[in-house]
Scaffold this motif. Structure first.
Motif, short mmCIF file in Angstrom:
data_model
loop_
_atom_site.label_atom_id
_atom_site.label_comp_id
_atom_site.label_asym_id
_atom_site.label_seq_id
_atom_site.Cartn_x
_atom_site.Cartn_y
_atom_site.Cartn_z
N ALA A 116 -5.43 28.88 24.81
CA ALA A 116 -4.69 29.84 23.99
C ALA A 116 -3.32 30.12 24.59
N TRP B 73 -0.85 30.88 21.54
CA TRP B 73 -1.62 31.86 20.77
C TRP B 73 -1.75 33.18 21.53
N VAL C 53 -8.35 35.39 20.70
CA VAL C 53 -7.81 34.05 20.93
C VAL C 53 -8.81 33.17 21.68
N ARG D 209 -10.64 31.76 18.93
CA ARG D 209 -9.81 30.76 18.26
C ARG D 209 -9.88 29.42 18.99
N HIS E 270 -13.29 27.88 18.36
CA HIS E 270 -13.32 27.30 17.02
C HIS E 270 -12.58 25.96 17.00
N ALA E 271 -11.47 25.87 17.73
CA ALA E 271 -10.72 24.61 17.79
C ALA E 271 -11.58 23.50 18.39
N ARG F 192 -14.14 34.85 11.83
CA ARG F 192 -12.99 34.15 12.40
C ARG F 192 -12.01 35.15 12.99
N PRO F 193 -11.44 34.83 14.20
CA PRO F 193 -10.44 35.73 14.77
C PRO F 193 -9.18 35.73 13.96
#
Length: 326
Positions: free
Chosen positions: A49, A54, A232, A235, A238-239, A325-326
């Motif tokens: 992040a 991010w 983050v 996030r 999730h990536a 989801r963030p």
């Protein structure tokens, strides 16, 4: 060594509580939330992040350390107010007077923490008399206690060689140990050579949790920054789930591994999402608190805690994102 470390930590905590914390003493958000972390697959989404832009570095400062021991020392000195640690490390710090609260579960170890051994050590009972490398002031102490329990050995029947995680690979190459309690990414590197897996955290499920722990006095001060950092992290997670190949190569630099070797390091980890985190962190009915009781009992028996761990204020889910989801 454990006694002297406890004494030092108590002195640091006591002196800083009485004398203030310098730039941290006024409990104002004039400085970013400071978070210590060493290299470990479950912690790396914070750094992805940061590298991807991010993470708002005006709100959060990530402090890279060489080991969990170094992160604990940074907390004791008040160089940071939060750290990525294992559950047992949090209990140890709280036992020494640092009022830490867990706000995020990064992962649960299901094989990523491992005891590697020389080819000559073919079974657990062959460890009698062996030199075992271990970071006793970190999660290695809990792994060693479980290892001895499963091997049917007393602590006096092995030779403990204190080693921080940043010393593991060199100690193995130098032949200083017969077995080594270690974790990723060092474990993968050694297993690619002459080491073999003798014992791992699959044998002790729901015991080793990697968490984000924050000094309790700073929870409200850094509420916005904590909420942002945790968002983050998810996030980044999730990536990895959406595009594992690309994200693995982004993780490779800090892990010190080739891009194609990154994903195997996650095979021994459960990476809980937001809903699972909410269940783990619920202070009323929490699997994490149940695990903390078991770990506390083990640490007390092995001399790693001075008294049974208090679970008051151990966890809070209030900084988790509200949505999926963030």
């Amino acid at each position: 060594m454990m006694h002297s470390r406890r004494t030092l930590l108590r002195k640091l905590v006591g002196g800083l509580m009485l004398g203030g914390m310098g730039g941290l003493g006024g409990c104002t958000p004039a400085q970013p939330l400071s978070v210590a972390s060493h290299v470990w697959p479950g912690y790396e989404f914070m750094f992805v992040a940061r590298d991807e832009g991010w993470l708002d570095t005006r709100q959060v400062r990530l402090v890279e350390t060489a080991s969990a021991t170094a992160s604990l020392d940074a907390l004791a000195r008040r160089d940071v107010v939060a750290a990525a640690l294992t559950l047992d490390e949090v209990l140890r710090a709280r036992d020494q007077g640092l009022p830490l609260t867990i706000v995020l579960v990064f992962d649960v170890s299901l094989g990523a923490d491992v005891v590697v051994a020389r080819p000559s050590v073919t079974a657990l009972n062959a460890l009698r008399g062996a030199r075992i490398g271990v970071e006793e002031t970190a999660v290695g102490g809990v792994m060693l206690a479980h290892l001895l329990q499963h091997a049917g050995l007393e602590a006096s029947e092995v030779v403990r060689v204190p080693l921080r995680i940043d010393q593991h690979a060199q100690a193995w190459q130098d032949g200083r140990v017969n077995a080594l309690i270690t974790y990723e990414p060092v474990a993968s590197t050694l297993l690619a050579g002459d080491a073999h897996r003798l014992f791992d955290s699959r044998r002790i499920p729901e015991t080793i949790f990697d968490v984000l722990a924050v000094h309790r006095d700073w929870l409200d001060v850094h509420r916005k920054a904590l909420t942002h950092l945790i968002a983050v992290h998810f996030r980044g997670l999730h990536a990895l789930q959406r595009n594992p190949g690309d994200t693995a190569f982004r993780l490779a630099r800090r892990l010190g591994l080739p891009g194609q070797a990154v994903m195997p390091t996650f095979r021994g980890l459960s990476l809980p999402g937001i809903d699972a985190n909410r269940a783990y962190l619920d202070p009323g009915d929490s699997r994490l608190r149940d695990a903390a009781r078991r770990v506390s009992d083990l640490m007390l028996r092995s001399g790693q805690l001075g008294q049974p761990a208090s679970l008051d204020g151990l966890t809070t889910p209030r900084f988790l994102p509200a949505g999926v989801r963030p």
